[in-house]
Design a protein around this motif. Sequence first.
Motif, short mmCIF file in Angstrom:
data_model
loop_
_atom_site.label_atom_id
_atom_site.label_comp_id
_atom_site.label_asym_id
_atom_site.label_seq_id
_atom_site.Cartn_x
_atom_site.Cartn_y
_atom_site.Cartn_z
N ALA A 99 -27.76 48.44 19.42
CA ALA A 99 -27.62 48.55 20.54
C ALA A 99 -26.41 47.56 21.14
O ALA A 99 -25.64 47.95 21.98
CB ALA A 99 -28.99 47.94 21.29
N GLY A 100 -26.15 46.41 20.53
CA GLY A 100 -24.96 45.59 21.00
C GLY A 100 -23.62 46.70 20.74
O GLY A 100 -22.78 46.55 21.44
N ALA A 101 -23.72 47.21 19.61
CA ALA A 101 -22.43 48.14 19.19
C ALA A 101 -22.25 49.06 20.31
O ALA A 101 -21.00 49.50 20.80
CB ALA A 101 -22.60 48.81 17.75
N ILE A 102 -23.18 49.70 20.90
CA ILE A 102 -23.29 50.86 21.70
C ILE A 102 -22.94 50.16 23.21
O ILE A 102 -22.04 50.60 23.68
CB ILE A 102 -24.73 51.72 21.82
CG1 ILE A 102 -25.10 52.25 20.58
CG2 ILE A 102 -24.55 52.60 23.22
CD1 ILE A 102 -26.51 52.87 20.70
N GLY A 103 -23.54 48.98 23.32
CA GLY A 103 -23.12 48.43 24.65
C GLY A 103 -21.71 48.18 24.92
O GLY A 103 -20.98 48.20 25.78
N MET A 104 -21.27 47.36 23.72
CA MET A 104 -19.77 47.06 23.54
C MET A 104 -18.95 48.01 23.80
O MET A 104 -17.88 48.25 24.61
CB MET A 104 -19.53 46.24 22.27
CG MET A 104 -18.17 45.85 21.91
SD MET A 104 -17.93 44.42 23.36
CE MET A 104 -18.57 43.26 22.59
N ALA A 105 -19.06 49.11 23.06
CA ALA A 105 -18.27 50.28 23.22
C ALA A 105 -18.19 50.87 24.36
O ALA A 105 -16.91 51.14 25.09
CB ALA A 105 -18.66 51.37 22.06
N VAL A 106 -19.17 51.34 24.88
CA VAL A 106 -19.46 52.17 26.09
C VAL A 106 -18.95 51.06 27.36
O VAL A 106 -18.34 51.39 28.47
CB VAL A 106 -21.00 52.76 26.36
CG1 VAL A 106 -20.70 53.23 27.78
CG2 VAL A 106 -21.12 53.66 25.24
N GLY A 107 -19.52 49.86 27.44
CA GLY A 107 -19.20 48.88 28.35
C GLY A 107 -17.79 48.57 28.53
O GLY A 107 -17.32 48.68 29.73
N VAL A 108 -17.08 48.12 27.53
CA VAL A 108 -15.58 48.03 27.48
C VAL A 108 -14.96 49.22 28.11
O VAL A 108 -13.91 49.01 28.72
CB VAL A 108 -15.30 47.46 26.11
CG1 VAL A 108 -13.72 47.14 26.09
CG2 VAL A 108 -15.92 46.13 25.79
N LEU A 109 -15.40 50.49 27.38
CA LEU A 109 -14.61 51.54 27.72
C LEU A 109 -14.63 51.81 29.21
O LEU A 109 -13.83 52.40 29.91
CB LEU A 109 -15.10 52.62 26.68
CG LEU A 109 -14.39 54.09 27.06
CD1 LEU A 109 -12.95 54.06 26.80
CD2 LEU A 109 -14.95 55.19 26.24
N ALA A 110 -15.81 51.69 29.76
CA ALA A 110 -16.08 51.70 31.21
C ALA A 110 -15.43 50.95 32.03
O ALA A 110 -14.98 51.29 33.15
CB ALA A 110 -17.61 51.92 31.46
N ALA A 111 -14.98 49.78 31.66
CA ALA A 111 -14.57 48.80 32.38
C ALA A 111 -13.04 49.08 32.19
O ALA A 111 -12.22 48.69 33.23
CB ALA A 111 -14.56 47.22 31.82
N MET A 112 -12.28 49.62 31.16
CA MET A 112 -10.90 49.94 31.18
C MET A 112 -10.41 51.07 31.70
O MET A 112 -9.29 51.46 31.92
CB MET A 112 -10.46 49.58 29.50
CG MET A 112 -10.84 48.42 28.80
SD MET A 112 -10.14 47.92 27.51
CE MET A 112 -8.11 47.97 28.02
N VAL A 113 -11.38 52.36 31.66
CA VAL A 113 -10.71 53.41 32.38
C VAL A 113 -10.98 53.39 33.96
O VAL A 113 -11.15 52.29 34.50
CB VAL A 113 -11.50 54.56 31.78
CG1 VAL A 113 -11.60 54.77 30.10
CG2 VAL A 113 -13.01 54.45 32.21
N SER A 114 -10.51 54.53 34.65
CA SER A 114 -10.75 54.61 35.86
C SER A 114 -12.02 54.36 36.37
O SER A 114 -12.89 54.50 35.61
CB SER A 114 -10.21 55.93 36.56
OG SER A 114 -10.94 56.74 36.05
N ARG A 115 -12.20 53.86 37.72
CA ARG A 115 -13.47 53.56 38.24
C ARG A 115 -14.40 54.72 38.21
O ARG A 115 -15.68 54.57 37.89
CB ARG A 115 -13.09 53.22 39.59
CG ARG A 115 -14.62 52.86 40.45
CD ARG A 115 -15.48 51.66 40.02
NE ARG A 115 -14.80 50.73 40.05
CZ ARG A 115 -15.55 49.51 39.87
NH1 ARG A 115 -17.09 49.46 39.35
NH2 ARG A 115 -14.90 48.10 40.01
N ARG A 116 -13.96 55.86 38.57
CA ARG A 116 -14.75 57.25 38.43
C ARG A 116 -15.43 57.57 37.30
O ARG A 116 -16.56 57.75 37.32
CB ARG A 116 -14.02 58.19 39.22
CG ARG A 116 -14.81 59.71 39.31
CD ARG A 116 -14.05 60.57 39.88
NE ARG A 116 -13.76 60.27 41.21
CZ ARG A 116 -12.88 60.96 42.21
NH1 ARG A 116 -12.63 62.30 41.80
NH2 ARG A 116 -12.73 60.82 43.35
#
Length: 286
Positions: A99-116
């Motif tokens: 869960a931590g690996a999934i949360g880190m990967a998706v969460g950081v990616l969502a923060a670094m890409v565009s808002r949409r």
Amino acid sequence: MTTVLPPPSRRTRPPRTGTPRYRRPPLLTCAGTLLLLLLALLGPLVAPYSPTAQLAAPFQPPDGRFLLGTDVLGRDVASRVLGGGRSIVLTALAGTAAAGAIGMAVGVLAAMVSRRLGDLLVRCVDALAVVPALLVVLVLAAGFPGSDAALVAAVALATAPFSTRVLRAAGETVLSSGYVEAALARGDSRPAVLRHDVLPNIAGTALMDTALRLVASLHLTATAGFLGLGQSGAEPDWGRMVNENVPGATLAATPFLAPALLLVGLSVCVGLPAGRLAEAVGRGIA
């Protein structure tokens, strides 16, 4: 004459926000946590009997041979208690790590890409959050009976959406800071910003979130055992032991009381340090 100052180096940036001061839990809590983890992980090595062998009459009271008596099938309760915690702890740890690996990967990616695009990624993960965690565990564990891997996947999918939201928020906070904007304006690549700025600054938040998810994973794993899911029913499991020995509570209390107390103790001993860590991280990012 105007003096042009060089751009700030990484060494002159503000201190990391993700490394707050941590107030150590009481010594008794630390000792209890260590003792219960050692009991769960190393208990099978010192069990006096096979945890699956029928040795005497059902619900025999404690005596010199059986320190905690026997269970509903005449198996040694002490041996099953010593062997019943490893699967719960290892499954919870594996599910929390996934869960931590999934949360880190998706969460950081969502923060670094565009808002949409970030919102789209989080919405996809949120589709799992609307499903009750126990239902996710029931569907996967019942679909793959006797599979610990299915139980690990269920625990990870049930807890990963919350980690994703927490780590995305932490990443966005770091990316909006002045020194990150200066680094991007200076020409630093986004992978370099991710490595040197984002990940170090959200490490404390990630650690806090992992500790809290471990408590939730322990609860889900114990509940799955109580419902008879996961590994083979003959294998010892603290949750399953509570369920299968409740009918004989009037004859013998130790077969269900011993694993129940160990589950409560493990949850409390893991939950208290997690709460202290959450408070420390909250003060550090406030």
